[in-house]
Write an enzyme that holds these catalytic residues in place. Structure first.
Site, PDB file in Angstrom:
ATOM      1  N   CYS A  14       0.835  -1.212   0.000  1.00 38.79           N
ATOM      2  CA  CYS A  14       0.000   0.000   0.000  1.00 38.79           C
ATOM      3  C   CYS A  14       0.870   1.262   0.000  1.00 38.79           C
ATOM      4  O   CYS A  14       0.676   2.164  -0.820  1.00 38.79           O
ATOM      5  CB  CYS A  14      -0.956  -0.027   1.180  1.00 38.79           C
ATOM      6  SG  CYS A  14      -0.197  -0.481   2.752  1.00 38.79           S
TER       7      CYS A  14
HETATM    8  N1  LIG Z   1      -4.543  -4.173   5.021  1.00 34.48           N
HETATM    9  C1  LIG Z   1      -3.984  -3.473   4.038  1.00 34.48           C
HETATM   10  O1  LIG Z   1      -4.163  -2.246   3.930  1.00 34.48           O
HETATM   11  C2  LIG Z   1      -3.122  -4.152   3.014  1.00 34.48           C
HETATM   12  C3  LIG Z   1      -2.657  -3.393   1.925  1.00 34.48           C
HETATM   13  C4  LIG Z   1      -1.844  -4.013   0.961  1.00 34.48           C
HETATM   14  C5  LIG Z   1      -1.516  -5.342   1.103  1.00 34.48           C
HETATM   15  N2  LIG Z   1      -1.959  -6.056   2.191  1.00 34.48           N
HETATM   16  C6  LIG Z   1      -1.564  -7.463   2.278  1.00 34.48           C
HETATM   17  O2  LIG Z   1      -2.705  -8.260   1.985  1.00 34.48           O
HETATM   18  C7  LIG Z   1      -2.660  -9.464   2.743  1.00 34.48           C
HETATM   19  C8  LIG Z   1      -3.959  -9.562   3.564  1.00 34.48           C
HETATM   20  O3  LIG Z   1      -4.046  -8.420   4.400  1.00 34.48           O
HETATM   21  P1  LIG Z   1      -5.304  -8.134   5.336  1.00 34.48           P
HETATM   22  O4  LIG Z   1      -5.115  -6.764   5.877  1.00 34.48           O
HETATM   23  O5  LIG Z   1      -6.562  -8.486   4.629  1.00 34.48           O
HETATM   24  O6  LIG Z   1      -4.998  -9.204   6.505  1.00 34.48           O
HETATM   25  P2  LIG Z   1      -5.995  -9.778   7.621  1.00 34.48           P
HETATM   26  O7  LIG Z   1      -7.128  -8.820   7.809  1.00 34.48           O
HETATM   27  O8  LIG Z   1      -5.148 -10.145   8.775  1.00 34.48           O
HETATM   28  O9  LIG Z   1      -6.574 -11.121   6.952  1.00 34.48           O
HETATM   29  C9  LIG Z   1      -5.735 -12.218   6.667  1.00 34.48           C
HETATM   30  C10 LIG Z   1      -6.555 -13.326   6.037  1.00 34.48           C
HETATM   31  O10 LIG Z   1      -5.688 -14.418   5.720  1.00 34.48           O
HETATM   32  C11 LIG Z   1      -6.180 -15.613   6.330  1.00 34.48           C
HETATM   33  N3  LIG Z   1      -4.995 -16.411   6.681  1.00 34.48           N
HETATM   34  C12 LIG Z   1      -4.029 -16.127   7.602  1.00 34.48           C
HETATM   35  N4  LIG Z   1      -3.063 -17.067   7.587  1.00 34.48           N
HETATM   36  C13 LIG Z   1      -3.428 -17.972   6.637  1.00 34.48           C
HETATM   37  C14 LIG Z   1      -2.855 -19.177   6.142  1.00 34.48           C
HETATM   38  N5  LIG Z   1      -1.689 -19.649   6.628  1.00 34.48           N
HETATM   39  N6  LIG Z   1      -3.507 -19.851   5.174  1.00 34.48           N
HETATM   40  C15 LIG Z   1      -4.698 -19.405   4.687  1.00 34.48           C
HETATM   41  N7  LIG Z   1      -5.297 -18.278   5.098  1.00 34.48           N
HETATM   42  C16 LIG Z   1      -4.660 -17.569   6.069  1.00 34.48           C
HETATM   43  C17 LIG Z   1      -7.020 -15.160   7.510  1.00 34.48           C
HETATM   44  O11 LIG Z   1      -8.049 -16.066   7.823  1.00 34.48           O
HETATM   45  P3  LIG Z   1      -7.812 -17.418   8.672  1.00 34.48           P
HETATM   46  O12 LIG Z   1      -6.649 -17.162   9.576  1.00 34.48           O
HETATM   47  O13 LIG Z   1      -9.110 -17.639   9.384  1.00 34.48           O
HETATM   48  O14 LIG Z   1      -7.546 -18.476   7.626  1.00 34.48           O
HETATM   49  C18 LIG Z   1      -7.652 -13.872   6.945  1.00 34.48           C
HETATM   50  O15 LIG Z   1      -8.767 -14.188   6.163  1.00 34.48           O
HETATM   51  C19 LIG Z   1      -1.404  -9.368   3.624  1.00 34.48           C
HETATM   52  O16 LIG Z   1      -0.343 -10.048   3.002  1.00 34.48           O
HETATM   53  C20 LIG Z   1      -1.134  -7.868   3.678  1.00 34.48           C
HETATM   54  O17 LIG Z   1       0.222  -7.572   3.906  1.00 34.48           O
HETATM   55  C21 LIG Z   1      -2.777  -5.497   3.132  1.00 34.48           C
END
Ligand SMILES: NC(=O)c1ccc[n+]([C@@H]2O[C@H](COP(=O)([O-])OP(=O)(O)OC[C@H]3O[C@@H](n4cnc5c(N)ncnc54)[C@H](OP(=O)(O)O)[C@@H]3O)[C@@H](O)[C@H]2O)c1
Length: 328
Positions: free
Chosen positions: A143
């Site tokens: 981001c």
């Molecule tokens: N938030 C932002 O603004 C943003 C911006 C750019 C990029 N990102 C990237 O996008 C990705 C997701 O971010 P987010 O903010 O949506 O994170 P989040 O809110 O913490 O959600 C993470 C998701 O991944 C799942 N998960 C975690 N470990 C897992 C595994 N080993 N296998 C399968 N599923 C798994 C979780 O569900 P379960 O644990 O129940 O499976 C949850 O659905 C990250 O890599 C983050 O760095 C985020």
């Protein structure tokens, strides 16, 4: 086209489903979560009640029959799914950091071993569109690097130093509760963090080099008491002075055909919920200040991921992304 979202209980997974509701060619048919398996999608994302009737399943790539997958999982989790998706020829956009950097830089930056490395185009759509068009697997950018690169790209090759000073909303840290994102530490407060060593600096340096810049890049993020948005102030220090007119011409030339980059006063409220990046520049000679605003969950994550899918699949680049910013 059937879409699966691995990691759909998180913030970016939730926003992928929200935005894809309005896509003319894609339908989300599979949402996964290990912790929420069996529960309905709208029990975790109540904003989607009445709009999405799916339930969470456990992520199992060998069972997937989707045409396209978004990996919305943390770094290191993505690499455990990416290889099999690639082998099965399922197109994919990975929102994590696992494929954004060369293997050695990734391992040094993230302090982990990459167990399934391959090269993937860096999905900053406005800068890498030709590579993305031919790709089966795209690494969606971070981001902060998205807002930073779009703010500085037109001037990067003329700069000797670029200092990115960014302010982000709390959803950037994902859904896991921590001391950093708990209400009493965020509300009515403002702080800098990882002053000199945030992981996203590696991507910022990579993009500057891609644009032919030899600039030294520096980055300090700050945590704002808001849910969404990143405002980046880029201080671009030039070898030779540029007038306001010359500077604006460079930005107009680079972005004149880019629907999602608007050259206007950037504010978080002006882009919230949308895929826009608003940018404005002001020159004082050898220092140009460029400010950008994005929604970290949309242009900084899920919206750009859909933009990448559209480019990879030959769809209209704006399909599913015509949501207007939510203002005020
Ligand atoms: N938030 C932002 O603004 C943003 C911006 C750019 C990029 N990102 C990237 O996008 C990705 C997701 O971010 P987010 O903010 O949506 O994170 P989040 O809110 O913490 O959600 C993470 C998701 O991944 C799942 N998960 C975690 N470990 C897992 C595994 N080993 N296998 C399968 N599923 C798994 C979780 O569900 P379960 O644990 O129940 O499976 C949850 O659905 C990250 O890599 C983050 O760095 C985020």
């Amino acid at each position: 086209m059937d879409i699966a979202i691995i990691g759909a209980s998180g913030y970016t997974g939730g926003d992928l489903v929200r935005l894809l509701l309005c896509h003319s060619k894609a339908e989300v048919t599979c949402v996964t979560s290990r912790k929420e398996e069996g529960k309905t999608f709208d029990s975790v994302h109540p904003n989607m009640s009445g709009l999405c009737s799916l339930s969470f399943t456990n992520p199992d790539v060998s069972d997937l029959d989707s045409d396209f997958v978004f990996l919305a999982v943390p770094h290191t989790a993505a690499m455990s799914y990416a290889g099999e998706l690639k082998e099965r020829g399922i197109k994919c956009v990975d929102l994590s950091a696992d494929y954004r950097l060369p293997k050695d830089v990734y391992e040094k930056t993230y302090g982990v071993t990459h167990t399934n490395y391959f090269k993937a185009p860096y999905g900053l759509c406005e800068l890498h569109r030709d590579e993305i068009k031919r790709a089966e697997f795209v690494a969606n950018p971070g981001c902060f690097p998205t807002g930073a690169a779009l703010a500085s790209a037109p001037l990067a090759k003329f700069a000797h130093t670029i200092i990115y000073d960014s302010k982000t909303g709390v959803s950037g840290a994902g859904t896991s509760p921590s001391a950093t994102n708990q209400y009493t530490n965020v509300a009515d407060n403002f702080t800098a963090y990882k002053w000199t060593a945030h992981r996203h600096l590696s991507e910022m340096k990579q993009e500057a080099a891609f644009l032919g810049s030899k600039a030294n890049c520096h980055f300090t993020p700050h945590l704002l008491p808001v849910n969404r948005g990143i405002l980046t102030t880029a201080h671009i220090l030039l070898d030779e002075p540029l007038s306001q007119e010359e500077t604006e011409k460079l930005y107009n030339d680079m972005y004149k055909d880019e629907f999602f980059v608007r050259l206007q006063n950037p504010t978080l409220g002006g882009v919230r919920g949308s895929n826009f990046c608003d940018v404005k520049v002001e020159s004082e000679g050898t220092r140009v200040v460029a400010v950008s605003a994005i929604d970290n969950l949309v242009k900084g994550a899920s919206g750009q991921a859909i933009q990448n899918m559209n480019i990879m699949c030959g769809f209209k680049e704006t399909d599913g992304l015509m949501t207007a910013p939510l203002y005020p």
